[in-house]
Scaffold this active site. Structure first.
Site, PDB file in Angstrom:
ATOM      1  CB  THR A 181     -11.845 -13.692  48.724  1.00  0.00           C
ATOM      2  OG1 THR A 181     -10.458 -13.093  48.735  1.00  0.00           O
ATOM      3  CG2 THR A 181     -12.372 -13.659  50.180  1.00  0.00           C
ATOM      4  CE  LYS A 182      -7.295 -11.634  46.226  1.00  0.00           C
ATOM      5  NZ  LYS A 182      -7.699 -11.477  47.663  1.00  0.00           N
ATOM      6  CG  ASN A 183     -10.229 -16.570  40.372  1.00  0.00           C
ATOM      7  OD1 ASN A 183     -10.694 -15.576  41.016  1.00  0.00           O
ATOM      8  ND2 ASN A 183     -10.269 -16.716  38.880  1.00  0.00           N
TER       9      ASN A 183
END
Length: 376
Positions: A181-183
């Site tokens: 879910t992170k960049n």
């Protein structure tokens, strides 16, 4: 039309690099790609020693071990955060003292921290929510005054800055996440940043199950032995290979995400102008990484109704954390203070779909439907 909340982004080189790691017959930790990733972070951001870990959770747990957190210690933690932020220290027997958020932003209210410090306080943990910097100058000044450690939970904050300096470079220790879910992602993964040289050698030992194995492979000792407490914190080199493919596209990923964030901010500005909902407020000292875009509804009922309304159009919008001081696990151990700002964000914050490949037409549809809910 189905618009998911998140969709992992793949650059196209992940499997190529994973195959390269396999072909070298080094797929456990400490391989070529592990070293390349750690060097990237150290050189690109000027971090201290970087150690890839299996998750941000494991990085926080490693930090707790390095600080010798033990029963009788107190650790100040934001109430509005993921459970891992607190669990790492509760597992070591510490008492967690929860701090409230600011009225303007989910980050910890630094002005309230000093009142929470006691002779038993061992560390302050700050969370850079949505990649927006806490006021690190004030946090570090307070920590130096009272001689306590600072840990940055920078799970959401890769490529975010405070007054031009990268988040993760202020605290004695910092933890990052590369969850899908992170960049920047590798499925599951994290990193511990060690900015205090006192912890560098021991971190190497603890992360390798309490042995001096790394020193052995460098030829510094004749055999490796059990020399400290430890655990299995390091990821396989195949995970690092995936991560390195992402790091090569860091600039492009960030440019794309900043554009998405700005379109939400501009498109939904009418909500704040008309008093329907609040939008993110970014302090002057913060340069965030466009990790999350959220709105703050007026009530829990309104937030939940908006989630249901968007779902009817195939749009997945989601709430975020629940206040940890209200949790079934720790509520009885909380000191009873009301933390109204944390509870406000738990009840009213709504995150909108946000991912690298979010099509413009889909984002415009999200914006249109959100406005339509408030102005039918």
């Amino acid at each position: 039309m189905q618009i998911p909340f998140n969709k992992p982004y793949f650059t196209g080189k992940e499997t190529t690099y994973i195959k390269a790691a396999v072909d070298q017959m080094v797929i456990a930790s400490d391989g070529k790609f592990t070293k390349k990733c750690q060097s990237f972070f150290e050189q690109h951001y000027g971090f201290g020693k970087c150690l890839l870990t299996t998750s941000c959770t494991s990085a926080l747990e490693l930090a707790a071990l390095l600080l010798d957190i033990a029963p009788g210690d107190e650790v100040i933690v934001p109430a509005y955060t993921f459970v891992s932020t607190a669990n790492a220290f509760v597992r070591r027997g510490a008492r967690v003292v929860f701090a409230d958020s600011t009225p303007a932003h989910p980050n910890v209210d630094v002005t309230q921290l000093e009142d929470l410090i006691t002779p038993r306080t061992k560390a302050i943990v700050v969370v850079h929510y949505a990649g927006v910097a806490c006021h690190m100058e004030a946090v570090m000044a307070l920590a130096n005054k009272h001689q306590v450690f600072v840990i940055e939970d920078a799970a959401q904050a890769i490529h975010s800055f405070y007054a031009g300096k990268p988040l993760g470079s202020f605290g004695h220790l910092a933890a990052f996440s590369f969850h899908e879910t992170k960049n920047i992602i590798c499925g599951e993964g994290g990193m511990l940043v060690i900015n205090d040289d006192r912890f560098t050698k021991r971190a190497e030992i603890i992360s390798r199950k309490g042995t001096n194995r790394a020193a052995f492979f460098r030829g510094e000792v004749s055999q490796y032995e059990w020399v400290d407490i430890g655990g299995s914190f390091l990821p396989p080199d195949t995970s690092a290979a995936f991560l390195y493919a992402q790091l090569e596209r860091l600039s492009d990923i960030q440019t794309q995400r900043q554009g998405i964030w700005q379109r939400y901010q501009q498109g939904l500005a009418v909500l704040a102008q008309k008093g329907h909902a609040d939008l993110p407020q970014i302090p002057d000292y913060a340069q965030p990484n466009a990790h999350i875009f959220y709105i703050i509804c007026k009530s829990n009922a309104e937030r939940n109704q908006l989630i249901d309304y968007l779902r009817t159009f195939g749009i997945q919008a989601v709430f975020h954390y629940l206040s940890l001081h209200q949790s079934p696990f720790y509520q009885a151990q909380h000191d009873g203070r009301c933390l109204p700002q944390s509870d406000k964000y738990a009840d009213c914050l709504l995150r909108l779909p946000f991912f690298y490949e979010l099509p413009l037409l889909q984002q415009q549809e999200v914006i249109r439907r959100v406005i339509q809910y408030f102005e039918p």
